[in-house]
Design a protein around this motif. Structure first.
Motif, PDB file in Angstrom:
ATOM      1  N   VAL A   1      -7.766  -1.039  -9.367  1.00 28.37           N
ATOM      2  CA  VAL A   1      -8.960  -1.877  -9.193  1.00 28.37           C
ATOM      3  C   VAL A   1      -8.754  -3.227  -9.877  1.00 28.37           C
ATOM      4  O   VAL A   1      -9.091  -4.281  -9.318  1.00 28.37           O
ATOM      5  CB  VAL A   1     -10.216  -1.177  -9.770  1.00 28.37           C
ATOM      6  N   ILE A   2      -8.194  -3.216 -11.086  1.00 28.80           N
ATOM      7  CA  ILE A   2      -7.959  -4.484 -11.803  1.00 28.80           C
ATOM      8  C   ILE A   2      -6.928  -5.318 -11.070  1.00 28.80           C
ATOM      9  O   ILE A   2      -7.093  -6.528 -10.889  1.00 28.80           O
ATOM     10  CB  ILE A   2      -7.504  -4.232 -13.248  1.00 28.80           C
ATOM     11  N   LYS A   3      -5.834  -4.674 -10.632  1.00 30.15           N
ATOM     12  CA  LYS A   3      -4.767  -5.420  -9.957  1.00 30.15           C
ATOM     13  C   LYS A   3      -5.249  -6.068  -8.662  1.00 30.15           C
ATOM     14  O   LYS A   3      -4.759  -7.126  -8.273  1.00 30.15           O
ATOM     15  CB  LYS A   3      -3.580  -4.492  -9.679  1.00 30.15           C
ATOM     16  N   ARG A   4      -6.219  -5.443  -7.999  1.00 27.03           N
ATOM     17  CA  ARG A   4      -6.734  -5.983  -6.736  1.00 27.03           C
ATOM     18  C   ARG A   4      -7.884  -6.965  -6.942  1.00 27.03           C
ATOM     19  O   ARG A   4      -8.392  -7.536  -5.976  1.00 27.03           O
ATOM     20  CB  ARG A   4      -7.210  -4.828  -5.841  1.00 27.03           C
ATOM     21  N   SER A   5      -8.302  -7.151  -8.182  1.00 28.70           N
ATOM     22  CA  SER A   5      -9.459  -8.017  -8.447  1.00 28.70           C
ATOM     23  C   SER A   5      -9.172  -9.470  -8.063  1.00 28.70           C
ATOM     24  O   SER A   5      -8.035  -9.942  -8.155  1.00 28.70           O
ATOM     25  CB  SER A   5      -9.866  -7.928  -9.925  1.00 28.70           C
ATOM     26  N   LEU A   6     -10.204 -10.157  -7.644  1.00 29.63           N
ATOM     27  CA  LEU A   6     -10.090 -11.559  -7.220  1.00 29.63           C
ATOM     28  C   LEU A   6     -10.228 -12.494  -8.416  1.00 29.63           C
ATOM     29  O   LEU A   6     -10.803 -12.133  -9.440  1.00 29.63           O
ATOM     30  CB  LEU A   6     -11.186 -11.888  -6.209  1.00 29.63           C
ATOM     31  N   ILE A   7      -9.722 -13.693  -8.289  1.00 30.33           N
ATOM     32  CA  ILE A   7      -9.927 -14.720  -9.314  1.00 30.33           C
ATOM     33  C   ILE A   7     -11.220 -15.478  -9.031  1.00 30.33           C
ATOM     34  O   ILE A   7     -11.999 -15.782  -9.930  1.00 30.33           O
ATOM     35  CB  ILE A   7      -8.738 -15.695  -9.365  1.00 30.33           C
ATOM     36  N   SER A   8     -11.467 -15.771  -7.778  1.00 28.45           N
ATOM     37  CA  SER A   8     -12.702 -16.468  -7.393  1.00 28.45           C
ATOM     38  C   SER A   8     -13.047 -16.080  -5.965  1.00 28.45           C
ATOM     39  O   SER A   8     -12.229 -15.511  -5.239  1.00 28.45           O
ATOM     40  CB  SER A   8     -12.549 -17.985  -7.511  1.00 28.45           C
TER      41      SER A   8
END
Length: 226
Positions: free
Chosen positions: A119-126
């Protein structure tokens, strides 16, 4: 409906109550603007819940950024490369709530650890959205206005750890929505409430510090608090 919340910081009970309060359906989408981890005892529980839902999207905060570095190394049983910077970085993360996350992570089985890290690795920056003709830029935080105006002068990391200029209008045609800074620090009269001003909406209401977990519906501008 499109909802936004931020800075849950392991307060799973408030997160769960918020989902019930807004009556989340499969037709709705929630963007969480980072920092679901650290400080509180159940950040992993929040991550695992996000992993099981298609309509909750995580953007990366500074606490996810740090946790991914240290927990990923733990998960794959690698030794951290020791540098002058790393011990200080680890110490800062550990003392800023990382110890709660590390403890909870160590109690998960391998499959759950991998699921949470994914989940963290797939998280977006913006994330940029347009709702009812209004444009929005969602991010955990934002750098000072000079960096945003001069695209050659900012990095993606600025939207994870930057310090916004709340007194400045970044975009005339777009509203920025951020977390990271508890709203009471922006204006003490907004302690525990969502702050709005200068085409900027700040939604970290200090859930981890005894304050509220705030959530806003971008379709209606209705605010929700737990």
């Amino acid at each position: 409906m499109i909802y936004v919340m931020s800075d849950i910081h392991g307060c799973y009970d408030k997160y769960e109550k918020m989902l019930k309060k807004i009556n989340l359906t499969n037709e709705d989408t929630i963007y969480i603007l980072g920092d679901v981890l650290d400080k509180g005892p159940a950040g992993m529980k929040v991550l695992l819940d996000i992993a099981d839902r298609d309509n909750i999207i995580l953007l990366r905060g500074n606490h996810e950024y740090a946790a991914l570095i240290f927990l990923w190394k733990h998960h794959v049983h690698e030794e951290l490369e020791i540098t002058e910077y790393l011990p200080l970085s680890f110490e800062l993360w550990w003392s800023d709530g990382g110890s709660a996350t590390a403890t909870e992570f160590s109690q998960l089985d391998d499959k759950e650890q991998e699921k949470a890290l994914d989940v963290i690795k797939r998280s977006l920056i913006s994330k940029e959205l347009e709702i009812n003709g209004q444009k929005y830029l969602l991010a955990h935080t934002a750098p000072e206005i000079e960096k945003v105006v001069d695209y050659d002068n900012w990095m993606l990391y600025d939207f994870i750890i930057g310090e916004p200029d709340y007194d400045e209008v970044y975009f005339r045609d777009k509203i920025i929505v951020t977390g990271h800074t508890p709203t009471g620090y922006i204006d003490n009269t907004y302690k525990g409430r969502i702050w709005k001003g200068n085409n900027h909406i700040a939604i970290d209401c200090g859930a981890a510090y005894g304050g509220s977990l705030g959530c806003i519906c971008l379709d209606t501008m209705e605010e929700f608090y737990v």
